[in-house]
Design a protein around this motif. Structure first.
Motif, PDB file in Angstrom:
ATOM      1  N   VAL A 231       0.867  -1.305  -0.185  1.00  0.00           N
ATOM      2  CA  VAL A 231       0.176   0.095   0.053  1.00  0.00           C
ATOM      3  C   VAL A 231       0.777   1.349  -0.054  1.00  0.00           C
ATOM      4  N   THR A 232       0.805   2.082  -1.065  1.00  0.00           N
ATOM      5  CA  THR A 232       1.343   3.494  -1.079  1.00  0.00           C
ATOM      6  C   THR A 232       0.381   4.490  -0.784  1.00  0.00           C
ATOM      7  N   PHE A 233       0.827   5.403  -0.325  1.00  0.00           N
ATOM      8  CA  PHE A 233      -0.283   6.666  -0.406  1.00  0.00           C
ATOM      9  C   PHE A 233       0.545   8.146  -0.428  1.00  0.00           C
ATOM     10  N   SER A 234      -0.056   9.107  -0.687  1.00  0.00           N
ATOM     11  CA  SER A 234       0.568  10.609  -0.604  1.00  0.00           C
ATOM     12  C   SER A 234       0.109  11.107   0.904  1.00  0.00           C
ATOM     13  N   PHE A 235       0.959  11.531   1.499  1.00  0.00           N
ATOM     14  CA  PHE A 235       0.783  12.233   2.628  1.00  0.00           C
ATOM     15  C   PHE A 235      -0.326  13.414   2.459  1.00  0.00           C
ATOM     16  N   ARG A 236      -0.937  14.106   3.419  1.00  0.00           N
ATOM     17  CA  ARG A 236      -1.639  15.249   3.250  1.00  0.00           C
ATOM     18  C   ARG A 236      -0.766  16.607   2.600  1.00  0.00           C
ATOM     19  N   GLY A 237      -1.330  17.107   1.983  1.00  0.00           N
ATOM     20  CA  GLY A 237      -0.540  18.136   1.037  1.00  0.00           C
ATOM     21  C   GLY A 237       0.409  18.091  -0.010  1.00  0.00           C
ATOM     22  N   HIS A 238       0.439  16.327  -0.175  1.00  0.00           N
ATOM     23  CA  HIS A 238       1.463  16.008  -1.354  1.00  0.00           C
ATOM     24  C   HIS A 238       0.389  15.476  -2.506  1.00  0.00           C
ATOM     25  N   GLY A 239       0.937  15.215  -3.745  1.00  0.00           N
ATOM     26  CA  GLY A 239       0.361  14.972  -4.806  1.00  0.00           C
ATOM     27  C   GLY A 239      -1.003  15.101  -4.809  1.00  0.00           C
ATOM     28  N   ALA A 240      -1.919  14.084  -5.125  1.00  0.00           N
ATOM     29  CA  ALA A 240      -3.214  14.298  -5.231  1.00  0.00           C
ATOM     30  C   ALA A 240      -4.094  14.343  -3.906  1.00  0.00           C
ATOM     31  N   SER A 241      -3.492  14.002  -2.770  1.00  0.00           N
ATOM     32  CA  SER A 241      -4.210  14.237  -1.311  1.00  0.00           C
ATOM     33  C   SER A 241      -4.514  15.347  -1.135  1.00  0.00           C
TER      34      SER A 241
ATOM     35  N   PHE B 129       4.617  25.473  -5.797  1.00  0.00           N
ATOM     36  CA  PHE B 129       4.706  25.407  -7.197  1.00  0.00           C
ATOM     37  C   PHE B 129       5.907  24.602  -7.716  1.00  0.00           C
ATOM     38  N   GLY B 130       6.823  24.407  -6.927  1.00  0.00           N
ATOM     39  CA  GLY B 130       7.991  23.804  -7.603  1.00  0.00           C
ATOM     40  C   GLY B 130       7.979  22.290  -7.267  1.00  0.00           C
ATOM     41  N   PHE B 131       7.445  21.811  -6.066  1.00  0.00           N
ATOM     42  CA  PHE B 131       7.416  20.365  -5.717  1.00  0.00           C
ATOM     43  C   PHE B 131       5.904  20.025  -5.261  1.00  0.00           C
ATOM     44  N   GLY B 132       5.141  20.630  -5.812  1.00  0.00           N
ATOM     45  CA  GLY B 132       3.641  20.053  -5.564  1.00  0.00           C
ATOM     46  C   GLY B 132       3.150  19.886  -3.912  1.00  0.00           C
ATOM     47  N   THR B 133       3.937  20.476  -2.991  1.00  0.00           N
ATOM     48  CA  THR B 133       3.777  20.087  -1.668  1.00  0.00           C
ATOM     49  C   THR B 133       3.145  21.472  -1.056  1.00  0.00           C
ATOM     50  N   ARG B 134       1.930  21.322  -0.424  1.00  0.00           N
ATOM     51  CA  ARG B 134       1.111  22.395   0.045  1.00  0.00           C
ATOM     52  C   ARG B 134       1.269  22.266   1.753  1.00  0.00           C
ATOM     53  N   ILE B 135       2.092  23.286   2.358  1.00  0.00           N
ATOM     54  CA  ILE B 135       2.322  23.261   3.619  1.00  0.00           C
ATOM     55  C   ILE B 135       1.590  24.269   4.411  1.00  0.00           C
TER      56      ILE B 135
END
Length: 278
Positions: free
Chosen positions: A78-88, A186-192
């Motif tokens: 099972v893989t997943f994207s943490f909150r704020g990452h990718g499509a999460s 905008f550079g890494f697709g990570t919302r913090i």
């Protein structure tokens, strides 16, 4: 044990299935299940390996997919994207509320019918699996979090707020400064998330003594540019004489991006007690 997972959507591809999981605090988390392959599929491996990526990672990143492919030779993955990452959804809290994301992924693995579930975390994900396996303080303590049967933490920090290396000073700039958060988005697709931790969660080194008797492996590279070797040695010391196995890998850098197939196979073998990979 009652799962904290709520599946919302699912695509049922033969090779892998994509799902959106809902965390206990209402954040949608993108996740994927990859069935066991090769010999692990033939013998019906009982294991699911849940992979927790590092900061700025996501389930679709090549390094995470490589890890999933290797681990599938030892069990389901099972893989997943943490909150704020990718499509999460949501915003990253850089290791705090992410324990709820891991709880959702572990709960899904249990719901899929796997009798044994392991968690493998890289960097930020490594700190999350340590907190989770310890019965994480804070938000995860308020939910019925499903447990794990083995834990591997790769390239994890031992303590919070470490700024002793240039890469970590850059990470702190990205997390704490408005300009840094824009670059991350905008550079890494990570919302913090802009807000500070309140309260500060239990650190990895404080969590490790609480993990036993669950088997624990700590993996770190002697060429890690983010966290020097005092971090894994501190974690291993905190675990006690029989609380953890420590691998210091010669020439290994940092987290999933530096983990080659040979190291991933060794980790898979350690987790599953030697299920043969083909």
């Amino acid at each position: 044990m009652r799962s904290c997972v709520s599946p919302i959507t699912s695509s049922g591809r033969a090779a892998a299935s994509l799902t959106t999981l809902l965390t206990s605090d209402g954040v949608p988390i993108a996740a994927e299940h990859r069935p066991a392959a090769g010999y692990a599929a033939e013998v019906g491996s009982p294991w699911a390996i849940v992979v927790a990526h590092g900061f700025t990672g996501a389930l679709e990143r090549p390094a995470v997919r490589r890890a999933a492919e290797v681990f599938s030779r030892f069990g389901g993955v099972v893989t997943f994207s943490f909150r704020g990452h990718g499509a999460s959804g949501g915003h990253s809290t850089v290791g705090d509320l992410e324990v709820l994301d891991l709880a959702a992924a572990v709960g899904w693995a249990r719901a899929l019918g796997y009798p044994q579930v392991a968690a493998v975390g890289f960097s930020m994900g490594g700190s999350v699996v340590l907190r989770y396996a310890a019965g994480a303080d804070g938000p995860v303590g308020a939910v019925a979090a499903p447990g794990v049967d083995a834990v591997v933490s790769v390239s994890s920090p031992a303590r919070w707020y470490y700024r002793g290396t240039p890469p970590m000073r850059r990470v702190h700039w990205a997390v704490t400064r408005p300009t840094g958060r824009l670059v991350s988005r905008f550079g890494f697709g990570t919302r913090i998330r802009a807000a500070d931790w309140d309260p500060v969660p239990r650190s990895p080194v404080e969590s490790v003594p609480l993990i036993a008797p669950t088997p624990l492996l700590i993996v770190h590279g002697d060429q890690d540019p983010y966290f020097p070797l005092d971090h894994p040695h501190s974690l291993a010391a905190a675990a006690g004489a029989d609380g953890a196995e420590l691998w210091i890998e010669r020439g290994f850098g940092h987290a999933e991006n530096a983990a080659d197939a040979a190291l991933l196979r060794r980790i898979g073998g350690w987790l599953t007690g030697g299920v043969a990979a083909s």
